[in-house]
Design an enzyme around this catalytic site. Structure first.
Site, mmCIF file in Angstrom:
data_model
loop_
_atom_site.group_PDB
_atom_site.id
_atom_site.type_symbol
_atom_site.label_atom_id
_atom_site.label_comp_id
_atom_site.label_asym_id
_atom_site.label_seq_id
_atom_site.Cartn_x
_atom_site.Cartn_y
_atom_site.Cartn_z
ATOM 1 N N HIS A 1 0.854 -1.196 0.000
ATOM 2 C CA HIS A 1 0.000 0.000 0.000
ATOM 3 C C HIS A 1 0.886 1.241 0.000
ATOM 4 O O HIS A 1 2.019 1.208 0.512
ATOM 5 C CB HIS A 1 -0.892 0.015 1.234
ATOM 6 C CG HIS A 1 -1.983 -1.006 1.197
ATOM 7 N ND1 HIS A 1 -3.101 -0.910 1.985
ATOM 8 C CD2 HIS A 1 -2.129 -2.150 0.477
ATOM 9 C CE1 HIS A 1 -3.897 -1.933 1.754
ATOM 10 N NE2 HIS A 1 -3.324 -2.714 0.840
ATOM 11 N N GLU B 1 0.881 3.878 1.784
ATOM 12 C CA GLU B 1 1.329 4.334 3.102
ATOM 13 C C GLU B 1 2.498 3.500 3.622
ATOM 14 O O GLU B 1 3.466 4.042 4.158
ATOM 15 C CB GLU B 1 0.178 4.251 4.121
ATOM 16 C CG GLU B 1 -1.023 5.083 3.755
ATOM 17 C CD GLU B 1 -2.111 4.306 3.021
ATOM 18 O OE1 GLU B 1 -3.291 4.576 3.297
ATOM 19 O OE2 GLU B 1 -1.777 3.448 2.182
ATOM 20 N N CYS C 1 -6.242 2.091 5.700
ATOM 21 C CA CYS C 1 -6.879 0.845 6.132
ATOM 22 C C CYS C 1 -6.305 0.426 7.490
ATOM 23 O O CYS C 1 -5.356 1.045 7.985
ATOM 24 C CB CYS C 1 -6.643 -0.240 5.085
ATOM 25 S SG CYS C 1 -4.931 -0.846 5.061
ATOM 26 N N CYS D 1 -2.452 -0.155 7.429
ATOM 27 C CA CYS D 1 -1.691 1.085 7.309
ATOM 28 C C CYS D 1 -1.821 1.953 8.562
ATOM 29 O O CYS D 1 -0.845 2.563 8.999
ATOM 30 C CB CYS D 1 -2.136 1.850 6.065
ATOM 31 S SG CYS D 1 -1.720 0.961 4.534
#
Length: 151
Positions: free
Chosen positions: A52, A54, A82, A85
């Site tokens: 992801h 992040e 999410c 993260c």
């Protein structure tokens, strides 16, 4: 700090991710008004569900700064992080998280979950949502609309 300017940069990263077939989420980390690291989702390119934006930007920033705590940093991300993260944000002690659009299904900074403000945590980053919200939402909606259309 000019939140809109930095979020615009994150939106550019998100658009580049969309062009590569990635879910369009862009992120950048700022320390003392300087962009330290940038990234976008790379789950498809890396064949890695954990890639992801992040996570990738936090890893880059830690390497760049040669330290693991990021209390003086602001993370800009186009979509609410999410749970994975958000957990990484807390573990890295990111001082502030600024995000564009909320995620009612998986958002973990107040929408569906609220990991950063959990009582169990000993660190609580500042959370600011809704910066360029419509623009961030539109990039995601356009991406998924285009994926649903038959070739």
């Amino acid at each position: 700090m000019d939140y809109r300017r930095y979020m615009q940069q994150a939106l550019t990263l998100a658009s580049l991710a969309a062009a590569r077939g990635e879910v369009p989420v862009g992120a950048l980390l700022v320390v003392q008004n300087k962009v330290v690291a940038t990234s976008a989702n790379a789950t498809e390119a890396n064949g890695d569900s954990l890639a992801h934006a992040e996570i990738l930007v936090l890893q880059k920033a830690q390497r760049q700064l040669k330290r693991r705590w990021l209390e003086d940093a602001t993370l800009f991300v186009t979509m609410e992080p999410c749970p994975m993260c958000a957990g990484a944000i807390v573990l890295c002690r990111v001082g502030r998280v600024v995000y564009g659009c909320p995620d009612s299904q998986w958002g973990a900074c107040g929408s569906a979950f609220n990991i950063p403000e959990s009582r169990q945590s000993n660190f609580h980053p500042e959370l600011i949502g809704g910066i360029l919200e419509e623009e961030c939402r539109q990039v995601l909606q356009d991406f998924f609309r285009n994926r649903r259309q038959p070739d």
